[in-house]
Design a protein around this motif. Structure first.
Motif, PDB file in Angstrom:
ATOM      1  N   SER B 207      42.199  35.591  44.063  1.00 42.05           N
ATOM      2  CA  SER B 207      42.959  35.116  42.855  1.00 42.05           C
ATOM      3  C   SER B 207      42.363  35.718  41.566  1.00 42.05           C
ATOM      4  O   SER B 207      43.010  36.257  40.551  1.00 42.05           O
ATOM      5  CB  SER B 207      42.904  33.720  42.563  1.00 42.05           C
ATOM      6  N   VAL B 208      40.896  35.825  41.420  1.00 36.83           N
ATOM      7  CA  VAL B 208      40.414  36.531  40.516  1.00 36.83           C
ATOM      8  C   VAL B 208      40.726  38.065  40.486  1.00 36.83           C
ATOM      9  O   VAL B 208      41.047  38.814  39.294  1.00 36.83           O
ATOM     10  CB  VAL B 208      38.820  36.420  40.607  1.00 36.83           C
ATOM     11  N   PHE B 209      40.847  38.496  41.674  1.00 36.66           N
ATOM     12  CA  PHE B 209      41.435  40.216  41.740  1.00 36.66           C
ATOM     13  C   PHE B 209      42.848  40.216  40.967  1.00 36.66           C
ATOM     14  O   PHE B 209      43.049  41.233  40.285  1.00 36.66           O
ATOM     15  CB  PHE B 209      41.166  40.421  43.224  1.00 36.66           C
ATOM     16  N   ASN B 210      43.584  39.098  41.131  1.00 36.44           N
ATOM     17  CA  ASN B 210      44.921  39.090  40.588  1.00 36.44           C
ATOM     18  C   ASN B 210      44.793  39.124  38.914  1.00 36.44           C
ATOM     19  O   ASN B 210      45.437  39.667  38.183  1.00 36.44           O
ATOM     20  CB  ASN B 210      45.764  37.988  41.210  1.00 36.44           C
ATOM     21  N   VAL B 313      45.136  30.685  38.457  1.00 34.57           N
ATOM     22  CA  VAL B 313      46.458  30.834  38.866  1.00 34.57           C
ATOM     23  C   VAL B 313      47.369  30.799  37.506  1.00 34.57           C
ATOM     24  O   VAL B 313      48.362  31.361  37.385  1.00 34.57           O
ATOM     25  CB  VAL B 313      46.818  29.572  39.925  1.00 34.57           C
ATOM     26  N   PHE B 314      46.716  29.715  36.667  1.00 34.56           N
ATOM     27  CA  PHE B 314      47.558  29.759  35.345  1.00 34.56           C
ATOM     28  C   PHE B 314      47.481  30.791  34.738  1.00 34.56           C
ATOM     29  O   PHE B 314      48.323  31.234  33.984  1.00 34.56           O
ATOM     30  CB  PHE B 314      46.990  28.362  34.494  1.00 34.56           C
ATOM     31  N   ALA B 315      46.067  31.392  34.713  1.00 34.51           N
ATOM     32  CA  ALA B 315      45.886  32.688  33.881  1.00 34.51           C
ATOM     33  C   ALA B 315      46.765  33.940  34.205  1.00 34.51           C
ATOM     34  O   ALA B 315      47.238  34.781  33.686  1.00 34.51           O
ATOM     35  CB  ALA B 315      44.469  33.029  34.084  1.00 34.51           C
ATOM     36  N   GLN B 316      46.590  34.048  35.690  1.00 33.69           N
ATOM     37  CA  GLN B 316      47.482  35.135  36.563  1.00 33.69           C
ATOM     38  C   GLN B 316      48.894  34.781  36.013  1.00 33.69           C
ATOM     39  O   GLN B 316      49.615  35.861  35.964  1.00 33.69           O
ATOM     40  CB  GLN B 316      47.185  34.926  37.805  1.00 33.69           C
TER      41      GLN B 316
END
Lengths: 338, 378
Positions: B207-210, B313-316
């Motif tokens: 997720s951080v990668f995203n 998730v929200f940031a992505q």
């Protein structure tokens, strides 16, 4: 909690507990959440998700309509969101979790409003001024809210403001000292407030603040290691003051958190900082004298072995301190129960 | 509750024979072990690098030296698991040994680094009876699988096989933590917990990668048939929600609830809604899966990982290009409103028992301690 279950499994393996009675022991220990715990978890999760979704929706809406909205519409929306959040705080009260969540949402909306202000009225102000204003305006709410998360957020904004300020007005290599003083002061005040207000005595928040202090002083000390002996014009300083500050910090932290606040995590932070400092010193000293150790490869081998040795030594000291603190805590519990 | 207090409680209930708790092997807190582990890892890497550069010998020497160090570490973990410093020495020995073996094998079998790393990770996992070693070995194995997939399918299909890996990790995560909660054996519990945490960290890393924008581009365009492409993408986003549904079902069975009963159907329906939501908001199901698992297993670290993942998730979602920002903002505000309505419904259906003042269900936060000498203000 999880460690209750781990203890029970360990005692069952060691034959202190009959494995057939393990389910009964798990129930008695509260190893798994009860129905009421699940209800509260669902309540908190729904609340947190709702706050996140609504706040994000507002921010995304601003981002989309940025060009289309007129000035007054933008401000009406931003201030409306802030007003709704503050109404929630007033209606629900700061004693409730939902009231605290509303206060945190209001803090985020305040930042959005200030960003809008800076965007709309181009006064030539710098970005750091936005964060500084946010910090100043948020301070009374943080004091009234007495919420550990909000105080951490406030401290983060303060650090961002300082960082941006020094980016715009670069002074010298000693900027880390200013960060160190600010964060150390904040930690000291927080420890004092934590003794009076239970909401501010949460160790995880204090430990995060202490981590920020440790990062600042360690950075300065590592720089200092490389500055010692170099001409002043190279680094702008001689590194001795940075090392002295590190020694004073380590001594102060060590004494306070060993004998007064009794928080072993803080002592581990001091240990980790020492390891980084020692590694930097090793690299510098051995690197400059590498011919004595068979060149670069031999020096690396020696550095690696010494790092492992110093880590073992630091671990031994910390282990002894940990055992003493555990024994003191056990003695205190035995005294209280007697 | 401290172990001594728990022991007294169980003894009072007649579950333990001994009145006094036996002296346990002293254990250091996890952060101290993490600090020492990182320090030993750094030292070990420097030693391996220097050793490999300094001694220009046959690669087989490195292989056997590494094997000897790993064997030493394995013996120390098995025979002296309760001695804190011998365990730390074992960590350093294992890291050095694994590094030397990896270096030797990479020199001997070039272009097969992924398979070598995977074999080494599995070997370390089986031989080293230690939670941290197994956690690191699992992370290394996942990384090795990613290397192998990259070698076979290349970067063009990276987003596809990475998504399949993510789905696989979600189901493996459910299995690991379910086995951890179910097993009555301490050693098995340690084993599954190491695997479970490693999978949680891998899912967080994805997720951080995203969020960092390295995977901004969606999967559209990989297949020539646009409907096949859309179906595969939708399926990959739906499946993590299915893992959440599986876990919720297992939890309901653990709690002894009838699966055909109304509360169970509501909860499974909610999990299914999250699965469908995941098709529009990637990784939300993974974040909720980790949060629910963390609470079910009473693991605060897992709860923390889940909370960070939820923020990611929200940031992505802000950078997700398939839907416009306006649509996203409307979805989010409607979802937020719906969640608040669900919360109100929950508080009505299941009020906090025996608490009239807190019928809304909010728990009162602890009051501040009164200063000495001050009386009550109200």
């Amino acid at each position: 909690m999880n460690h209750h279950r781990i203890w029970l499994l360990l005692w069952a393996e060691q034959k202190h507990l009959d494995p057939a009675r393990l389910p009964e022991a798990l129930r008695l220990a509260g190893a798994f959440p009860s129905a009421d715990d699940w209800r509260q978890f669902a309540d908190r999760l729904l609340l947190a998700l709702a706050v996140l979704a609504l706040s994000s929706g507002v921010i995304f809406f601003f981002a989309y309509n940025w060009e289309r909205l007129g000035h007054f519409s933008r401000f009406a929306l931003a201030e409306g969101a802030l007003a709704v959040a503050l109404f929630g705080v007033w209606r629900l009260g700061l004693a409730r979790a939902s009231g605290q969540a509303s206060l945190f949402a209001a803090a985020l909306c305040l930042g959005a409003l200030l960003a809008l202000l800076g965007q709309t009225y181009q006064t030539g102000a710098d970005t750091w001024e936005l964060f500084a204003a946010w910090c100043a305006l948020l301070l009374p709410w943080a004091i009234l809210g007495r919420q550990a998360l909000l105080w951490l957020f406030w401290l983060a904004i303060l650090n961002v403001a300082l960082f941006l300020y020094f980016s715009f007005f670069p002074l010298d290599h000693d900027n880390w000292q200013r960060f160190f003083i600010v964060n150390l002061g904040a930690l000291a005040l927080w420890e004092g407030a934590g003794r009076r207000f239970a909401e501010l005595s949460r160790r995880w928040a204090l430990r995060l603040a202490a981590l920020a202090v440790t990062c600042c002083v360690t950075y300065g000390a590592v720089l200092g290691v490389w500055m010692v002996g170099e001409p002043r014009y190279v680094w702008g300083g001689d590194g001795g003051d940075a090392l002295l500050i590190w020694v004073l910090w380590a001594a102060g932290f060590g004494v306070f958190y060993r004998y007064r606040a009794r928080d072993f995590f803080m002592l581990v932070l001091v240990g980790a900082s020492f390891l980084l400092l020692a590694t930097s010193a090793l690299i510098r000293v051995l690197g400059e004298n590498r011919k004595l150790f068979g060149g670069g490869n031999g020096t690396f081998l020696l550095i690696g072995l010494l790092v492992i040795g110093i880590a073992l030594g630091a671990g031994l000291v910390l282990w002894r301190i940990h055992k003493n603190m555990e024994e003191e805590a056990r003695g205190k519990i035995a005294g209280e129960s007697a | 509750m401290k172990p001594q207090e728990l022991w007294k409680t169980l003894h009072a209930a007649g579950l333990l024979r001994r009145e006094e708790m036996p002296a346990a092997a002293p254990r250091a807190p996890w952060y101290m072990e993490a600090m020492l582990f990182l320090a030993f890892w750094t030292g070990a890497e420097i030693v391996v690098f220097a050793f490999a550069s300094l001694f220009e010998v046959d690669d087989t020497i490195f292989f056997y030296s590494g094997g000897a160090l790993c064997a030493l570490a394995s013996w120390l973990f098995h025979a002296h698991a309760k001695r804190f410093f011998l365990v730390q020495l074992a960590h350093a020995s294992s890291l050095c040994g694994a590094g030397l073996i990896l270096f030797a094998c990479a020199e001997i079998y070039r272009r097969h680094e992924g398979y070598i790393l995977l074999a080494l990770a599995l070997l370390v996992f089986c031989l080293m009876n230690n939670f941290v070693q197994r956690l690191v070995a699992t992370v290394a194995a996942l990384f090795a699988i990613a290397m192998i997939c990259h070698k076979h399918w290349g970067m063009d299909a990276a987003w596809l096989w990475l998504d399949w890996m993510t789905v696989g990790c979600c189901f493996a995560f459910v299995l690991a933590w379910w086995m951890e909660m179910k097993t009555p054996h301490y050693r098995q519990s340690q084993l599954w917990r190491g695997v479970g945490y490693a999978l949680a960290l891998f899912l967080l890393g994805i997720s951080v990668f995203n969020v960092t924008g390295l995977r901004v581009v969606s999967n559209l365009g990989l297949f020539s048939d646009i409907w096949e492409n859309a179906a595969i993408v939708s399926l990959l986003r739906f499946l993590p929600g299915l893992a959440l549904l599986c876990f919720v079902t297992l939890l309901l069975r653990r709690e002894g609830m009838a699966l055909h009963g109304r509360p169970a159907l509501i909860l499974m329906g909610a999990a299914l809604c999250v699965a469908f939501l995941g098709m529009k908001m990637p990784h939300i199901a993974i974040a909720l899966l980790i949060l629910v698992t963390g609470f079910a297993a009473s693991a605060p670290v897992l709860l923390g990982i889940g909370a960070v993942l939820l923020l990611c998730v929200f940031a992505q979602y802000y950078y997700w290009l398939e839907v416009s920002l306006l649509d996203k903002s409307i979805y989010l505000m409607l979802t937020g409103g719906a969640l608040l309505a669900c919360r109100l419904a929950l508080l009505k259906i299941l009020p906090r028992p025996g608490d009239r003042e807190q019928e809304t269900g909010d728990r009162e936060l602890p009051r501040p301690r009164e200063a000495a000498g001050e009386g009550e203000h109200e």
